[in-house]
Design an enzyme around this catalytic site. Structure first.
Site, PDB file in Angstrom:
ATOM      1  N   LYS A  22      36.323  49.350  55.890  1.00  0.00           N
ATOM      2  CA  LYS A  22      34.954  49.286  55.347  1.00  0.00           C
ATOM      3  C   LYS A  22      34.219  50.608  55.558  1.00  0.00           C
ATOM      4  CE  LYS A  22      31.528  47.286  57.913  1.00  0.00           C
ATOM      5  NZ  LYS A  22      30.395  48.207  58.054  1.00  0.00           N
ATOM      6  N   ASN A  23      34.298  51.123  56.787  1.00  0.00           N
ATOM      7  CA  ASN A  23      33.506  52.311  57.116  1.00  0.00           C
ATOM      8  C   ASN A  23      34.047  53.592  56.482  1.00  0.00           C
ATOM      9  OD1 ASN A  23      31.800  50.707  58.515  1.00  0.00           O
ATOM     10  ND2 ASN A  23      32.374  51.441  60.563  1.00  0.00           N
ATOM     11  N   ARG A 106      22.695  49.541  56.062  1.00  0.00           N
ATOM     12  CA  ARG A 106      22.319  50.876  56.472  1.00  0.00           C
ATOM     13  C   ARG A 106      23.159  51.956  55.781  1.00  0.00           C
ATOM     14  NH1 ARG A 106      20.232  53.729  60.848  1.00  0.00           N
ATOM     15  NH2 ARG A 106      21.642  55.438  61.302  1.00  0.00           N
ATOM     16  N   CYS A 130      18.034  47.790  63.271  1.00  0.00           N
ATOM     17  CA  CYS A 130      18.902  46.641  63.102  1.00  0.00           C
ATOM     18  C   CYS A 130      19.132  46.046  64.479  1.00  0.00           C
ATOM     19  CB  CYS A 130      20.208  47.019  62.420  1.00  0.00           C
ATOM     20  SG  CYS A 130      21.261  48.015  63.432  1.00  0.00           S
ATOM     21  N   ARG A 135      18.510  53.008  65.635  1.00  0.00           N
ATOM     22  CA  ARG A 135      19.358  53.705  64.666  1.00  0.00           C
ATOM     23  C   ARG A 135      18.566  54.613  63.718  1.00  0.00           C
ATOM     24  NH1 ARG A 135      24.165  49.825  62.584  1.00  0.00           N
ATOM     25  NH2 ARG A 135      25.318  51.762  62.494  1.00  0.00           N
ATOM     26  N   VAL A 137      17.504  58.193  61.596  1.00  0.00           N
ATOM     27  CA  VAL A 137      18.223  59.048  60.659  1.00  0.00           C
ATOM     28  C   VAL A 137      17.744  60.492  60.787  1.00  0.00           C
ATOM     29  CG1 VAL A 137      18.855  57.285  58.970  1.00  0.00           C
ATOM     30  CG2 VAL A 137      16.613  58.377  58.810  1.00  0.00           C
ATOM     31  N   ASP A 138      17.066  60.782  61.928  1.00  0.00           N
ATOM     32  CA  ASP A 138      16.488  62.112  62.131  1.00  0.00           C
ATOM     33  C   ASP A 138      17.540  63.226  62.026  1.00  0.00           C
ATOM     34  OD1 ASP A 138      17.289  60.602  64.487  1.00  0.00           O
ATOM     35  OD2 ASP A 138      16.797  62.388  65.655  1.00  0.00           O
ATOM     36  N   ASP A 319      32.511  49.618  68.079  1.00  0.00           N
ATOM     37  CA  ASP A 319      32.705  48.472  67.183  1.00  0.00           C
ATOM     38  C   ASP A 319      33.749  47.482  67.697  1.00  0.00           C
ATOM     39  OD1 ASP A 319      30.768  49.456  65.541  1.00  0.00           O
ATOM     40  OD2 ASP A 319      32.101  50.148  63.949  1.00  0.00           O
ATOM     41  N   ILE A 341      26.946  54.271  72.949  1.00  0.00           N
ATOM     42  CA  ILE A 341      26.578  54.682  71.581  1.00  0.00           C
ATOM     43  C   ILE A 341      25.261  54.038  71.130  1.00  0.00           C
ATOM     44  CG2 ILE A 341      27.362  54.864  69.164  1.00  0.00           C
ATOM     45  CD1 ILE A 341      29.232  56.350  71.040  1.00  0.00           C
ATOM     46  N   ARG A 411      30.375  40.634  55.819  1.00  0.00           N
ATOM     47  CA  ARG A 411      30.093  42.048  55.550  1.00  0.00           C
ATOM     48  C   ARG A 411      31.299  42.902  55.924  1.00  0.00           C
ATOM     49  NH1 ARG A 411      25.866  44.215  58.900  1.00  0.00           N
ATOM     50  NH2 ARG A 411      26.689  46.012  57.824  1.00  0.00           N
TER      51      ARG A 411
HETATM   52  C1  UD1 Z   1      28.805  54.353  62.128  1.00  0.00           C
HETATM   53  C2  UD1 Z   1      29.541  53.089  61.754  1.00  0.00           C
HETATM   54  C3  UD1 Z   1      29.307  52.012  62.799  1.00  0.00           C
HETATM   55  C4  UD1 Z   1      29.679  52.530  64.191  1.00  0.00           C
HETATM   56  C5  UD1 Z   1      28.986  53.869  64.482  1.00  0.00           C
HETATM   57  C6  UD1 Z   1      29.458  54.504  65.783  1.00  0.00           C
HETATM   58  C7  UD1 Z   1      29.586  53.178  59.318  1.00  0.00           C
HETATM   59  C8  UD1 Z   1      29.097  52.604  58.022  1.00  0.00           C
HETATM   60  N1  UD1 Z   1      29.069  52.637  60.448  1.00  0.00           N
HETATM   61  O1  UD1 Z   1      27.419  54.043  62.147  1.00  0.00           O
HETATM   62  O2  UD1 Z   1      30.092  50.869  62.470  1.00  0.00           O
HETATM   63  O3  UD1 Z   1      29.283  51.590  65.166  1.00  0.00           O
HETATM   64  O4  UD1 Z   1      29.253  54.798  63.417  1.00  0.00           O
HETATM   65  O5  UD1 Z   1      30.820  54.667  65.775  1.00  0.00           O
HETATM   66  O6  UD1 Z   1      30.430  54.050  59.345  1.00  0.00           O
HETATM   67  N2  UD1 Z   1      21.440  58.324  65.669  1.00  0.00           N
HETATM   68  C9  UD1 Z   1      20.188  58.888  65.754  1.00  0.00           C
HETATM   69  N3  UD1 Z   1      19.759  59.665  64.712  1.00  0.00           N
HETATM   70  C10 UD1 Z   1      20.506  59.877  63.583  1.00  0.00           C
HETATM   71  C11 UD1 Z   1      21.786  59.303  63.519  1.00  0.00           C
HETATM   72  C12 UD1 Z   1      22.229  58.528  64.591  1.00  0.00           C
HETATM   73  O7  UD1 Z   1      19.477  58.715  66.731  1.00  0.00           O
HETATM   74  O8  UD1 Z   1      20.055  60.597  62.680  1.00  0.00           O
HETATM   75  C13 UD1 Z   1      21.956  57.552  66.819  1.00  0.00           C
HETATM   76  C14 UD1 Z   1      22.209  56.075  66.492  1.00  0.00           C
HETATM   77  O9  UD1 Z   1      21.057  55.287  66.656  1.00  0.00           O
HETATM   78  C15 UD1 Z   1      23.296  55.725  67.488  1.00  0.00           C
HETATM   79  C16 UD1 Z   1      24.094  57.018  67.599  1.00  0.00           C
HETATM   80  O10 UD1 Z   1      23.231  58.060  67.165  1.00  0.00           O
HETATM   81  O11 UD1 Z   1      22.730  55.431  68.733  1.00  0.00           O
HETATM   82  C17 UD1 Z   1      25.381  57.069  66.798  1.00  0.00           C
HETATM   83  O12 UD1 Z   1      25.116  56.700  65.487  1.00  0.00           O
HETATM   84  P1  UD1 Z   1      26.040  57.112  64.247  1.00  0.00           P
HETATM   85  O13 UD1 Z   1      27.291  57.718  64.732  1.00  0.00           O
HETATM   86  O14 UD1 Z   1      25.206  57.881  63.281  1.00  0.00           O
HETATM   87  O15 UD1 Z   1      26.384  55.684  63.652  1.00  0.00           O
HETATM   88  P2  UD1 Z   1      26.344  55.220  62.130  1.00  0.00           P
HETATM   89  O16 UD1 Z   1      26.801  56.306  61.238  1.00  0.00           O
HETATM   90  O17 UD1 Z   1      25.039  54.568  61.858  1.00  0.00           O
END
Ligand code: UD1
Length: 433
Positions: A22-23, A106, A130, A135, A137-138, A319, A341, A411
């Site tokens: 999926k990812n 997301r 969530c 989580r 997106v900064d 995960d 994480i 999902r």
């Molecule tokens: C992806 C996976 C998810 C997995 C995660 C970590 C997909 C669709 N989802 O999620 O299943 O659990 O990787 O392996 O591939 N963060 C920030 N700011 C940002 C981006 C991230 O603070 O701009 C934080 C997040 O809240 C989290 C950490 O960084 O605490 C890691 O997040 P990230 O690796 O970005 O996870 P996703 O891409 O959301």
């Protein structure tokens, strides 16, 4: 809302075919925006999140055609049941990703990078929090700004513009981000000049995306390392790419074999993607063998507690943390599970306790003391991986377990009841209307 009823306590024995990841599939689908030519993805899983991404892409003007896996293909021969999907973004009809679709998943945020790169503009709803954490997106936004995007966040939307196009830059992520690395890659491939991305995520799904982008004509090197080099090109063409097997689905069913003290042959899985997980399983006393038939996972009584710490790849995946906790609840002795994480990823703990698990949370760590037996109960699913940990614990528990609110499962787990049922699980879905 649907629930799942399990009559647990019996070892699971049989074969399970692992689907496409999926990812990996979700960002690969978003990559179709980058070219006007068709992108064909092989070994696509059939999941609710894939349908959500298809709907999002359709409203951006992408044509989405699906067909069953062609007979005679290598994947079909390996027993895979996935589909082939062709995405054609001949013309982008809209650069807006609306709240109604983004809030559901997301991963919808993946369209931001490719839309800016292809159209010079994107308006994507902020995904919001969530169950497992805030989580943000900064890091996605800062990295895109470094490439020259002008970003404003208003009324819940990220509005990004690049009147003069994107330009390569040297970017260091302050923290490893999987989605951030993917969004940035999809933007940088069409930027002018070179981009260096340091502290990039090394997850295999990123390798799959880079392989796809390179097959479309991009120039990305350093794949699999923490530093990615991207030399921008002016356009990308069509390609045909296979989605890698789902390592989280693989790990989940490996744990299903272990928690029920059964034996499951995982077909179509990739052993090399789960080194940390298989090492932990072996340490716990589980047998894991790579054979011509597939990965054979077997266990008998006498499993012991093993500590794990979740980390970015190649560490133990977050995960699989909830599933590991379910397994440890049935092992001899204590184990400590540390989540690094996400800040709120122990939502499954109170539910596992309802099944008799002995778990105490101290900050980012949970201490699990194994019990001789778990007992069935009614429980509530909170997020995707938490849901499946309850299904696993229910398989090991004596008596009936009812897992409520299982829509999360659909999902990320394809035909879960069918796959477990084929190994002798007594599991059924009860439609809640
Ligand atoms: C992806 C996976 C998810 C997995 C995660 C970590 C997909 C669709 N989802 O999620 O299943 O659990 O990787 O392996 O591939 N963060 C920030 N700011 C940002 C981006 C991230 O603070 O701009 C934080 C997040 O809240 C989290 C950490 O960084 O605490 C890691 O997040 P990230 O690796 O970005 O996870 P996703 O891409 O959301």
């Amino acid at each position: 809302m649907d629930s799942i009823r399990i009559l647990g306590g019996a070892p699971l024995r049989g074969d399970i075919v692992i689907g496409g990841a999926k990812n990996a599939a979700l960002p690969l689908m978003a990559a179709a925006i980058l070219s006007s030519e068709p992108l064909t993805l092989v070994n696509m899983p059939e999941l609710a999140d894939i349908a959500t991404m298809s709907n999002l892409l359709r409203q951006h003007g992408v044509r989405v055609d699906q067909s069953a896996l062609g007979a005679g293909s290598a994947y079909a021969e390996a027993g895979a049941t996935g589909r082939t999907m062709t995405l054609t973004a001949e013309r982008i009809a809209s650069v807006t990703a609306p709240y109604d679709l983004v809030r559901r998943m997301r991963a919808s945020f993946f369209v931001l990078g490719p839309l800016i790169a292809r159209c010079g503009e994107a308006k994507v709803s902020l995904p919001g929090g969530c169950a497992i954490g805030t989580r943000g997106v900064d890091m996605h936004l800062k990295a895109l700004e470094a490439l020259g995007a002008k970003i404003e966040v208003t009324a819940g939307y990220v509005h990004a513009k690049t009147p003069t196009g994107l330009t390569g830059a040297h970017i260091t992520f302050p923290k490893v981000t999987v989605g951030g690395t993917e969004n940035l890659l999809m933007a940088a491939v069409l930027a002018k000049g070179d981009t260096v991305l340091e502290n990039a995520a090394r997850e295999p799904e990123i390798g799959n995306l880079a392989e796809c982008l390179n097959a479309m004509g991009a120039k990305i090197t350093g794949v699999g390392s923490g530093t990615l080099h991207i030399t921008g090109v002016t356009s990308l063409h069509g390609a045909r790419v296979a989605v890698i097997p789902d390592r989280i689905e693989t790990g989940t069913y490996a744990i299903a074999a272990a928690i029920t003290r059964g034996r499951i042959v995982l077909k179509g899985a990739r052993y090399d993607l789960l080194d940390a997980v298989f090492a932990a399983l072996r340490q716990a006393g589980v047998t894991v063998d790579q054979t011509e038939d597939g990965i054979v996972v077997a266990a008998e009584n006498g499993l012991v507690g093993v500590d794990v710490v979740t980390e970015p790849y190649p560490g133990f995946p977050t995960d699989l943390q909830a599933q590991w906790m379910a397994l440890m609840a049935t092992a001899d002795g204590a184990s400590m599970i540390t989540e690094t994480i996400f800040e709120n990823r122990f939502m499954h703990v109170p539910e596992l306790r309802r099944l008799g698990a002995d778990v105490n949370v101290h900050g980012a760590s949970a201490i699990v003391r194994g019990r001789k037996k778990l007992t069935g109960a009614a429980v509530m699913a909170t997020d995707l991986r938490a849901s499946v940990s309850l299904i696993l614990a229910g398989q090991a528990a004596e008596g009936e377990t009812l897992v409520n609110r299982v829509y999360h499962l659909d999902r990320g787990y394809e035909r879960l009841e069918e796959k477990l049922g084929a190994c002798g699980a007594q599991i059924e879905r009860i439609s809640g209307g």
